[in-house]
Structures are given as C-alpha cells and as structure tokens.
Write a protein that holds these residues in place. Structure first.
Motif, PDB file in Angstrom:
ATOM      1  N   UNK A   1       8.457   6.109   0.058  1.00 16.52           N
ATOM      2  CA  UNK A   1       9.093   6.301   1.077  1.00 16.52           C
ATOM      3  C   UNK A   1       8.479   7.286   2.236  1.00 16.52           C
ATOM      4  N   UNK A   2       7.790   8.441   1.734  1.00 13.80           N
ATOM      5  CA  UNK A   2       6.985   8.935   2.730  1.00 13.80           C
ATOM      6  C   UNK A   2       5.657   8.370   3.238  1.00 13.80           C
TER       7      UNK A   2
ATOM      8  N   UNK B   1       4.799   7.326   7.097  1.00 11.34           N
ATOM      9  CA  UNK B   1       3.464   7.796   7.778  1.00 11.34           C
ATOM     10  C   UNK B   1       2.835   6.417   8.335  1.00 11.34           C
ATOM     11  N   UNK B   2       2.683   5.357   7.707  1.00 10.47           N
ATOM     12  CA  UNK B   2       2.122   4.234   8.034  1.00 10.47           C
ATOM     13  C   UNK B   2       2.752   3.632   9.283  1.00 10.47           C
ATOM     14  N   UNK B   3       3.987   3.655   8.996  1.00  9.09           N
ATOM     15  CA  UNK B   3       5.026   3.050  10.178  1.00  9.09           C
ATOM     16  C   UNK B   3       4.590   3.703  11.367  1.00  9.09           C
ATOM     17  N   UNK B   4       4.640   5.069  11.241  1.00 10.24           N
ATOM     18  CA  UNK B   4       4.572   5.958  12.626  1.00 10.24           C
ATOM     19  C   UNK B   4       3.192   6.077  13.180  1.00 10.24           C
TER      20      UNK B   4
ATOM     21  N   UNK C   1      -0.642  -4.291   6.500  1.00  7.79           N
ATOM     22  CA  UNK C   1       0.285  -5.236   5.864  1.00  7.79           C
ATOM     23  C   UNK C   1       0.286  -5.247   4.410  1.00  7.79           C
ATOM     24  N   UNK C   2      -0.895  -5.010   3.925  1.00  4.90           N
ATOM     25  CA  UNK C   2      -1.219  -4.923   2.502  1.00  4.90           C
ATOM     26  C   UNK C   2      -0.598  -3.554   1.902  1.00  4.90           C
ATOM     27  N   UNK C   3      -0.525  -2.568   2.609  1.00  5.51           N
ATOM     28  CA  UNK C   3       0.151  -1.376   2.224  1.00  5.51           C
ATOM     29  C   UNK C   3       1.550  -1.563   2.190  1.00  5.51           C
ATOM     30  N   UNK C   4       2.088  -1.965   3.145  1.00  4.02           N
ATOM     31  CA  UNK C   4       3.687  -2.395   3.141  1.00  4.02           C
ATOM     32  C   UNK C   4       3.961  -3.056   1.797  1.00  4.02           C
TER      33      UNK C   4
ATOM     34  N   UNK D   1      -6.111   7.593   3.892  1.00  2.00           N
ATOM     35  CA  UNK D   1      -4.902   7.641   3.786  1.00  2.00           C
ATOM     36  C   UNK D   1      -4.062   8.948   3.249  1.00  2.00           C
ATOM     37  N   UNK D   2      -4.984   9.575   2.351  1.00  2.00           N
ATOM     38  CA  UNK D   2      -4.679  11.035   1.902  1.00  2.00           C
ATOM     39  C   UNK D   2      -4.581  11.936   2.996  1.00  2.00           C
ATOM     40  N   UNK D   3      -5.577  11.864   3.903  1.00  2.00           N
ATOM     41  CA  UNK D   3      -5.691  12.698   5.016  1.00  2.00           C
ATOM     42  C   UNK D   3      -4.351  12.516   6.019  1.00  2.00           C
ATOM     43  N   UNK D   4      -3.947  11.250   6.106  1.00  2.00           N
ATOM     44  CA  UNK D   4      -3.022  11.158   7.012  1.00  2.00           C
ATOM     45  C   UNK D   4      -1.534  11.747   6.407  1.00  2.00           C
ATOM     46  N   UNK D   5      -1.381  11.446   5.180  1.00  2.00           N
ATOM     47  CA  UNK D   5      -0.239  11.858   4.439  1.00  2.00           C
ATOM     48  C   UNK D   5      -0.250  13.617   4.448  1.00  2.00           C
ATOM     49  N   UNK D   6      -1.370  14.082   4.059  1.00  2.00           N
ATOM     50  CA  UNK D   6      -1.546  15.535   4.365  1.00  2.00           C
ATOM     51  C   UNK D   6      -1.188  16.099   5.533  1.00  2.00           C
ATOM     52  N   UNK D   7      -1.872  15.503   6.715  1.00  2.00           N
ATOM     53  CA  UNK D   7      -1.747  15.844   8.030  1.00  2.00           C
ATOM     54  C   UNK D   7      -0.217  15.926   8.486  1.00  2.00           C
TER      55      UNK D   7
END
Length: 337
Positions: free
Chosen positions: A20-21, A25-28, A38-41, A310-316
């Motif tokens: 969910x998180x 993160x990707x949506x925002x 799209x693949x991630x979704x 993507x790990x960096x996006x989540x941590x940020x």
C-alpha cells in the motif's frame, strides 16, 4: 500453533502495508517516466490479492477445528484457490512482457511502440487469458481446492483436469525462459558497454599521441563516418529513459528470480516427495510457509531489496513523513517514454 499463526500472519500483514505504501509513493511521484509505473502497479495489485488469499487459504484455517475446516474448504476452497492462483500467475506473464519490452528497446532504441495504453492492454490481455485457463477447470467436475492440512493444491477426483495438469507440468518454463532471457540481456548490455568504453579510451589515446595532421584527419574521418566507432544507443539516450530501462530490467530480473526460487523448491518437493514426507510435520509446515512468505513479500523483495532507485524513493518518503512534510518537488520537463 498460535505463535506460528501470529508470526506468519505478521509477515503477511507487513507485506500488505508495504504494498500500500509503495503504491502511494509511486502514485505521488510527479515524474513517472523514470520508472515502469504500469508494471509496478500490476505487480502490487497481483501480489496484494495473493497475500490476502494466502491469509484466508493457508493462515486463518490453521485456527479451525478439522470438522469446521472441512466445511470451510468445501464451500470456499475452490474459489479461494482460483483467486490465489490467478494473482500469483499474473506475475509470471508480467515478467515475460517486461523482458520482451526491454529486448525491444535494446533493438529499437528510439521506439515509441510501448505506450502506456499498449502496456495496459498487454497486461490486461494476459490477465484475461490466464483467468480463462483457470476458470475452465474451476467450473469442471474437478476443480483445484487447496488443502491447508496437507500443504498442497489438491483435487477431489482421481485425475486432474487437462488444463490443470498442463499448468502443473509446464508453467515453470515461463520463469525459466524469462530468467535465461534476462541473463542473456544483461551479458549483452555489459559487452556493449565494455566496447563503448574501450572505444572512448582508444579515441582519447589517439588524440593525445601526437599524430601528424594527416593521421589525425584520417582518424577523425573514420570515427565520424563509420558505425564502428559510434557509441551504442545505450550510452546516448536521455537519463530519464536510461533510468526507466534500468529499473525495468531490474524489476524483470528480480521478479523472475524470486518466482523461480518458489517454483524450483516446489518442484524439488514433488520430485522427492517420499523423502520430504518422512521429515517431521513441523519442518514440513515451516518449509511450506517459508515458501509462501516469499510470495507474500514479493513486492518488498523486488522493489525495496532489489531496485535501488525505488528503495530510495520509499526511504525518502519515509523521511518526509518522519519530518512532517507532505509536499512534493515541482515536476520537471522530461522525455516521455
């Protein structure tokens, strides 16, 4: 048994929270052209549905009495099995689409064939085909019905439906095939990058070697007119496109790898079933649920462990939340894929 249930349920719950998180993160993200969004979704939705059905199929029933579980399985078992199998198999087909997409980009560096609409159509088309192949046995006299007590995908008849048997025997070839393609693609890109770096070093040495005017002119003429000295498209494409393609390759590679771990361990358990059944029931249960945990944690393993960007996006984003900030950087002009 209660501790066992709580432990693996906690893992399952954490996987859903992370999914969910990650979706949030990707949506925002203001710039979605740097990631294969799209693949991630698709992977997030499929993995979340799989995790939910794993809970109701394998975890929750561990608290039931045998008589109650027998009725529960008779009423809901085949439907839960259909949903669980469909959501799990969808990731199989996604990896195949992803690696073909990546190979096509290498072959045609400036291609615009894979638009967002086409990617959605490809993913949706494979999902429809997968569902059709699963729903035919479901409505037959011999549907697959997961048995939590025996840790297997059982059928209440002497012989499995032909489509079910076909999938059991040959579906593993999809992750094997995509894994081989991913490895071959990585080696190919490494070779091309090595060739490009060697050409750069060679050109640099020629410029500083004190050649005569005639010799210098000859080298420049060759490098400007011959394809031999041109860098491969990988080096000359925009950073946005390179980021997208690199993330796509990592996503395809790691998704395939973790699926293959689950499938190969299952294959070994079937091949050595007699030996496997001789070990203590507690060990069998732990092995079975450990494999299920790989399925539940697929998004975490692929996107947080395996994909640095993507790990960096989540941590940020976690740091933003910890500091109490919810704002986003203004979108920048980027090259659309």
């Amino acid at each position: 048994m209660i501790l066992f249930f709580l432990g693996f349920t906690f893992i399952n719950f954490l996987s859903l929270v992370f999914n969910a998180f990650l979706f949030y993160v990707i949506y925002k993200q203001p710039d979605k052209t740097r990631q294969p969004t799209i693949y991630i979704y698709n992977v997030i939705i499929a993995n979340s549905l799989d995790s939910i059905t794993i809970f109701f199929t394998f975890l929750f029933p561990s608290l039931f009495e045998d008589n109650f579980y027998s009725d529960y399985r008779r009423i809901l078992g085949s439907t839960l099995t259909l949903i669980c199998t469909f959501s799990y198999e969808h990731t199989f087909y996604l990896t195949m689409i992803m690696v073909i997409h990546r190979i096509h980009v290498v072959k045609e560096p400036v291609t615009k064939f894979y638009t967002n609409m086409k990617i959605w159509l490809f993913c949706g088309g494979f999902a429809v085909l997968s569902f059709i192949f699963l729903v035919i046995p479901y409505f037959s006299s011999c549907p697959v019905n997961i048995n939590q007590r025996t840790f297997n995908f059982a059928v209440d008849c002497d012989k499995r439906h032909p489509i079910t048997q076909l999938q059991n025997d040959w579906l593993i070839l999809i992750p094997v095939f995509t894994f081989i393609l991913n490895i071959a693609l990585i080696l190919y890109l490494a070779q091309k990058r090595g060739e490009a770096l060697r050409r750069r070093r060679l050109n640099g040495k020629m410029k500083t070697s004190g050649l005569t005017g005639t010799q210098t002119f000859s080298v420049v003429s060759i490098s400007s007119t011959s394809n031999v000295h041109q860098l491969p498209p990988l080096v000359t494409r925009s950073k946005t496109r390179l980021s997208y393609e690199h993330s796509l390759l990592l996503q395809s590679m790691f998704t395939t790898s973790f699926i293959l771990i689950y499938e190969l361990t299952g294959l070994l358990m079937r091949i050595f079933r007699k030996d496997y059944e001789t070990v203590a029931i507690e060990v069998q249960r732990f092995i079975f649920y450990f494999r299920l945990s790989i399925c539940s944690l697929l998004c975490f393993l692929v996107y947080f462990v395996g994909t640095p960007s993507i790990r960096k996006l989540v941590i940020d984003k976690l740091k933003e939340i910890a500091r109490g900030k919810t704002g986003h950087r203004s979108p920048t002009t980027t090259v659309l894929v």
